[in-house]
Design a protein around this motif. Structure first.
Motif, short mmCIF file in Angstrom:
data_model
loop_
_atom_site.label_atom_id
_atom_site.label_comp_id
_atom_site.label_asym_id
_atom_site.label_seq_id
_atom_site.Cartn_x
_atom_site.Cartn_y
_atom_site.Cartn_z
N ASP A 4 0.82 -1.20 0.00
CA ASP A 4 0.00 0.00 0.00
C ASP A 4 0.86 1.26 0.00
N TRP A 5 0.25 2.38 -0.34
CA TRP A 5 0.91 3.69 -0.40
C TRP A 5 0.42 4.55 0.76
N GLU A 6 1.23 5.50 1.20
CA GLU A 6 0.83 6.46 2.24
C GLU A 6 1.71 7.71 2.12
N VAL A 7 1.17 8.79 1.58
CA VAL A 7 1.91 10.04 1.53
C VAL A 7 1.93 10.66 2.93
N GLU A 8 3.10 11.11 3.38
CA GLU A 8 3.22 11.66 4.72
C GLU A 8 4.14 12.88 4.74
N LEU A 9 3.76 13.85 5.55
CA LEU A 9 4.65 14.96 5.89
C LEU A 9 5.64 14.43 6.93
N CYS A 10 6.91 14.76 6.75
CA CYS A 10 7.95 14.23 7.64
C CYS A 10 8.78 15.39 8.18
N ALA A 11 8.84 15.50 9.50
CA ALA A 11 9.67 16.52 10.14
C ALA A 11 11.10 16.01 10.28
N VAL A 12 12.05 16.89 10.03
CA VAL A 12 13.47 16.58 10.21
C VAL A 12 13.96 17.35 11.43
N ILE A 13 14.51 16.63 12.38
CA ILE A 13 14.97 17.25 13.62
C ILE A 13 16.29 17.97 13.38
N GLY A 14 16.42 19.16 13.96
CA GLY A 14 17.62 19.95 13.74
C GLY A 14 18.45 20.21 14.98
N ILE A 22 8.97 14.95 2.38
CA ILE A 22 7.92 13.99 2.07
C ILE A 22 8.44 12.58 2.36
N LEU A 23 7.59 11.75 2.93
CA LEU A 23 7.91 10.33 3.12
C LEU A 23 6.72 9.51 2.65
N ASN A 24 6.97 8.47 1.86
CA ASN A 24 5.94 7.56 1.39
C ASN A 24 6.04 6.29 2.21
N ASP A 25 5.15 6.17 3.19
CA ASP A 25 5.20 5.05 4.13
C ASP A 25 4.58 3.80 3.50
N ILE A 26 5.31 3.23 2.55
CA ILE A 26 4.85 1.99 1.91
C ILE A 26 4.65 0.92 2.98
N SER A 27 3.47 0.29 2.93
CA SER A 27 3.10 -0.66 3.99
C SER A 27 2.77 -2.02 3.38
N VAL A 28 3.35 -3.06 3.93
CA VAL A 28 3.06 -4.44 3.53
C VAL A 28 1.94 -4.92 4.44
N ARG A 29 0.70 -4.78 3.97
CA ARG A 29 -0.45 -4.85 4.85
C ARG A 29 -0.68 -6.22 5.49
N ASP A 30 -0.46 -7.31 4.74
CA ASP A 30 -0.72 -8.61 5.37
C ASP A 30 0.28 -8.88 6.49
N TRP A 31 1.52 -8.47 6.31
CA TRP A 31 2.51 -8.63 7.38
C TRP A 31 2.24 -7.64 8.51
N GLN A 32 1.80 -6.44 8.17
CA GLN A 32 1.47 -5.47 9.21
C GLN A 32 0.36 -6.01 10.12
N GLY A 33 -0.60 -6.72 9.54
CA GLY A 33 -1.74 -7.21 10.29
C GLY A 33 -1.55 -8.54 10.98
N ASP A 57 17.29 13.07 12.84
CA ASP A 57 16.20 12.12 13.07
C ASP A 57 14.98 12.54 12.25
N LEU A 58 14.19 11.55 11.83
CA LEU A 58 12.99 11.78 11.04
C LEU A 58 11.75 11.43 11.85
N VAL A 59 10.73 12.26 11.74
CA VAL A 59 9.45 12.00 12.40
C VAL A 59 8.35 12.15 11.35
N ALA A 60 7.85 11.01 10.86
CA ALA A 60 6.78 11.00 9.86
C ALA A 60 5.44 11.16 10.57
N LEU A 61 4.58 12.03 10.04
CA LEU A 61 3.44 12.53 10.79
C LEU A 61 2.08 11.98 10.38
#
Length: 282
Positions: A124-134, A154-165, A238-242
């Protein structure tokens, strides 16, 4: 101001910035500049020149962008952080941020192929805003957390749904090798405010799948960073995807999944576009 990292075909990896429509290159990597806190003090043309920036007479959008940060120390992600996404999956709005982790093995840069694992066809696809720590951050209030944010990408949180579940923990569906694109640029926090409601889109082969706004985030970037900093120290790079808005393949009827050869394009207002093609693992 925008920052990125380029790797010419016959050159070395180099940090670049875009300031007042002018492109400047540095003789250091973006990794090093972020780790050393240099980006925190570069705001003007004079700052760029004092830091050794040399003007490139080039079109920013035509630069050979590569991965922004090669091995960030921590990659933290927030699940179910958009009201419309929580509603589409039938989940109650969370009382606290739902935090899970990624590792750098999952990351790829702009234009690199998303590796589809042979063990799943529910990707699956997931567009996400990602904060970069400074800056090093521990036990800060949401108000003070704003100063910890170097910028956003931008971070695309690609998810392998059957394994995620498979279990109540999401980790195993989120950390497949070469599965998570991010980039192409970091836009500094002084020139981008998610609270204003930045538009977010994700399309697959040109078909719009997600069309949301950061105005629907349940927890702001500052609230998430404050929460995380209560129990751990965040460090530069560090990255923080939101989180992601509604429109994921899991929630479509019939459900839709990524397949070999498809191109996923993620766009966030003020940052740019991140495009990657899916390739089945050989």
């Amino acid at each position: 101001m925008k920052w990125a990292q380029i790797r010419p075909e016959h050159g070395t990896t180099t940090a670049v910035c875009l300031l007042d429509e002018r492109v400047f290159a540095f003789n250091r990597t973006l990794d090093d500049m972020v780790a050393e806190g240099e980006l925190n003090v570069i705001h003007s043309l004079g700052d760029v020149e004092n830091a050794g920036g040399k003007e490139l007479h080039a079109d920013w959008n035509e630069l050979p962008f590569t991965r922004l940060l090669t091995r960030p120390g921590k990659i933290l992600c927030v699940g179910l952080n958009f009201t419309d996404h929580a509603e589409e999956v039938g989940a109650p709005l969370p009382e606290y941020p739902t935090i899970f982790t990624k590792y750098s093995n999952a990351l790829i840069g702009p234009g690199e192929d998303i590796q589809l694992p042979a063990e799943s066809n529910k990707i699956d696809w997931e567009v996400e805003l990602c904060a970069v720590i400074g800056a090093s951050t521990r036990r800060v209030s949401p108000e003070d957390a704003r100063a910890s944010i170097l910028g956003y990408t931008i971070l695309n949180d690609i998810s392998v749904r059957d394994w995620q579940g498979r279990t109540s923990e999401w980790f195993q569906g989120k950390n497949w090798d070469r599965s998570t694109p991010f980039g192409p640029a970091i836009v500094t926090a002084d020139s981008l405010d998610p609270a204003e409601g930045l538009s977010m889109q994700c399309s697959v082969d040109g078909v719009l799948r997600q069309n949301g706004t950061t105005a629907n985030m349940i927890f702001s970037a500052e609230e998430v960073i404050s929460y995380i900093s209560t129990f751990m120290t965040l460090e530069p790079g560090d990255l923080v995807a939101l989180g992601t808005p509604a429109g994921v393949g899991l929630s479509l009827r019939p459900r839709q999944w990524l397949s070999d050869g498809q191109t996923v394009t993620c766009t966030i207002e003020g940052i740019g576009t991140l495009a990657n093609t899916c390739r089945a693992e050989s």
